[in-house]
Design an enzyme around this catalytic site. Sequence first.
Site, PDB file in Angstrom:
ATOM      1  N   GLY A 157      19.158 -18.422  97.078  1.00 14.44           N
ATOM      2  CA  GLY A 157      19.285 -19.730  97.692  1.00 14.44           C
ATOM      3  C   GLY A 157      18.034 -20.125  98.420  1.00 14.44           C
ATOM      4  O   GLY A 157      17.004 -19.448  98.353  1.00 14.44           O
ATOM      5  N   GLY A 158      18.125 -21.233  99.154  1.00 13.14           N
ATOM      6  CA  GLY A 158      16.954 -21.738  99.845  1.00 13.14           C
ATOM      7  C   GLY A 158      16.478 -20.844 100.970  1.00 13.14           C
ATOM      8  O   GLY A 158      15.316 -20.886 101.344  1.00 13.14           O
ATOM      9  N   PHE A 159      17.371 -19.983 101.514  1.00 14.45           N
ATOM     10  CA  PHE A 159      16.984 -19.166 102.654  1.00 14.45           C
ATOM     11  C   PHE A 159      17.123 -17.676 102.372  1.00 14.45           C
ATOM     12  O   PHE A 159      17.134 -16.876 103.294  1.00 14.45           O
ATOM     13  CB  PHE A 159      17.827 -19.540 103.882  1.00 14.45           C
ATOM     14  N   GLY A 160      17.293 -17.284 101.138  1.00 14.88           N
ATOM     15  CA  GLY A 160      17.363 -15.865 100.874  1.00 14.88           C
ATOM     16  C   GLY A 160      18.113 -15.549  99.594  1.00 14.88           C
ATOM     17  O   GLY A 160      18.384 -16.425  98.782  1.00 14.88           O
ATOM     18  N   LYS A 188      24.623 -12.094 101.891  1.00 17.58           N
ATOM     19  CA  LYS A 188      23.548 -13.085 101.900  1.00 17.58           C
ATOM     20  C   LYS A 188      22.455 -12.586 102.850  1.00 17.58           C
ATOM     21  O   LYS A 188      22.660 -12.504 104.064  1.00 17.58           O
ATOM     22  CB  LYS A 188      24.085 -14.440 102.361  1.00 17.58           C
ATOM     23  N   ASP A 230      25.362 -30.170 103.185  1.00 14.92           N
ATOM     24  CA  ASP A 230      24.710 -29.618 101.997  1.00 14.92           C
ATOM     25  C   ASP A 230      25.742 -29.304 100.913  1.00 14.92           C
ATOM     26  O   ASP A 230      25.720 -28.235 100.310  1.00 14.92           O
ATOM     27  CB  ASP A 230      23.908 -28.365 102.356  1.00 14.92           C
TER      28      ASP A 230
END
Length: 824
Positions: free
Chosen positions: A514-517, A533, A630
């Site tokens: 994803g965008g953060f990991g 995550k 989101d």
Amino acid sequence: MVPGYILFFYSSLALHIVSATDTAAVLLKDPETIVSENGHFKVGFFSPSNLKNRYLGIWYDNVSVMDFVWVANRNNPLSDSSGVLILSEDGNLQVLNGRKDVIWSSNVSQPVANTSRTAKLSDSGNFCLLELSMDLTSSSNGTVIWQSFDHPTDSILPSMKLRMSSSNMRQRLQSWKSPSDPSYGRFSLGTDSLTHSQIFIWDGDRPHWRSGPWNGNIFLGLLYTGVPNDYANTHMQQNGEGEVDMVYTGISKLAFSHYAFSYDGTINEIWWDQSKRAWETVYRAPDDNCDFYNKCGAFATCNSLESPICQCLRGFKPKNSQEWNSGNWSGGCVRRTSLKCGTTGSQREGFFVVRRVKPPDLAEWLAGLSQTDCRTQCLENCSCLAYAYDVGAGCMYWSRYLIDIQELPSDGVDLYIRLPESELGGNHKSKVVITGVILGIGSIAIILCLFWWCKTRRKEREVRRNSRKTMMLENHHRGDGRSQCRVEELPQLRYENLAVATNNFHESNKLGKGGFGQVYKGRMKDGQEIAVKRLSDNSGQGLQEFTNEVVVISRLQHRNLVRLLGFCAEGGEKMLVYEYMPNKSLDVFLFDPVKRKLLDWGKRFNIIEGICRGLIYLHRDSRLRIIHRDLKASNILLDEDLNPKISDFGMARIFMDNQDQHETRRVVGTYGYMSPEYAMEGHFSEKSDVFSFGVLVLEILTGCRNSTFWIEEQSLTLLGYMWKLWTENNVASIVDPAISNPIFRNDIERCIQVGLLCVQEYVKDRPSVATVLSMLVSEIVDLPYPKQPGFSKRLTAWDTSSSGSQIQQNSSASSITITYLSGR
């Protein structure tokens, strides 16, 4: 069309009057109808939406949105249009099918003697079987021997008396099974007592809602506002036959006002607004979380204006603190200090008053007492837990439990709860002495402290402000590498345990990025499968999103939200542990030409409805009011049965109850799903999520990704192209072939229209998510015509990868970080 009053005296056409020697007479054949003299009501055969079954029913004749107020053969439908309504040889109304089988009958046992019978649809909507005198000189219109008002289905019309006897209290109204199935549903409406009546709605055998007791003038659990002449008069009355009637007079100023008992267990007072060509709701119950029966368990009150909505009564504490703090209040509360009846020893008891509440259920009554006597009787009765007094209802007391207590902004009664003296504040004489001492010392203390408080107030504010800025960093970067971060009710897991569960975060266990990991599949020692995550070290925004997601989602529980099992914050590692979803995310299926075939129409509609219900929980029903910000296909996870679960709350924001909109200088999101007002101005609200949901709906129906959709010659986005096809009445051409079946065409087109309503450019034009759900399940039949969507044209062709990159735009007003912005 047959006239309303079916009466032909002694002529060759005397088909609608039968005597003991007559043969059966046909009153109407499908599709004939009978209309009342005033033209307001019609009786005939009908088919609910999307069904071929036929039913004999009554509905309003002068409205464009059908509302059926009575159904005869609701549990025994006709399979075709061969049905007829007759007056049988024995004088009964009967519905026959094409084989002459009796599908429904009025079942009047009284024989036809020297009289004749006829049928009439009255101006009030009452379908009657009348007995007529054979005396031609008689001016009587006949005696009613059967009427639909005595056999209601799911509606209460003005002048109808909803009669409740000891043998039939709980099921006077029975909801439809679904919006298109009139057969008996889950919910029923009636009363639980003929002496101190209150209206109940049951979900099967379980109480679902109640009105509070009738005091001879009002129901003590309901709010009454407005001028009496403008509002309906609904009351209970004893009819002298050991029965109780609920009588509804309607609202004279509103057209066709009546009560409609919905398939979802709500009783709605509605009327027809001709200007809007729609049914409008005046009153609805249950209407909020506190209306549901015993929402907070025993010895607790519910107040929808508070957060959390449930609070233990004075002198009580949660029975299970862990469940209570997680938002599961069903266990209720228990006493802190046990009662020791009477005045023996040093233990005395008194009453603490809770103002303006719906009286608890399971009340008992003491007749002929004043309010003072009511208090005395309760105090002398060791089993009395609380009492309340109302001029009309008299003395009420409770000896078992105090359940289903709701705080009201007005009306209601004052509830006096029995407590030991220690919970009331101690001995009253002692309090006088203590009060004097406190006043003397307090005056001096206040003067001495005031200067010190003023001097240090500013310094304290500065300390708190700096503390908030550094708190997260301190929690994650202690000298020993361990975190002191604590989130109530959520386990903090050790890094080494998660490393073992994921095989040291091996590439083969990676589920996605994803965008953060990155997200890894893991298996704990007890065999539970998890999804981990792991936020990347170089994520500039990861710490804020991580903390936000832990705080927000740890307090949410809903079948359509992914469940957070725990978190890890050690040294530089920040990880969230979720329940494992074997089917990954919606985009894995939806945008794959092979896997999308596994999503038939039923599964896709279930996904759409599930996402919508999850949003309703976030926006309206949860302890916190959450804006997701989101919502997209990759953030909708699918369980083993392809049920949807909303995930990734890193960008979510909490709204206050009185807050409708918020503004941010840092616009983050995903290209193709952001609403225009959010992307362009940084304004976000519930309607921002509605816009994203609309995009999702259109993607689910077409199998096309909005961010990569491109009609080169017109530069249209998916939204713009879908709206163009809608105006041309040609949306079938873009529907995913996997679901493009004529059987589902109406349902699919309805969902497309709902999707287009959600993505309209202006916030005020978009429906709320609760209205969206009503549209999807056809509670709202006539949908508005959608206006042009926001971002319907693509002016630039920027990169359309994930939301990790950003474009900085500077203006004189503010500096806004925008992710892949494209206007129309």
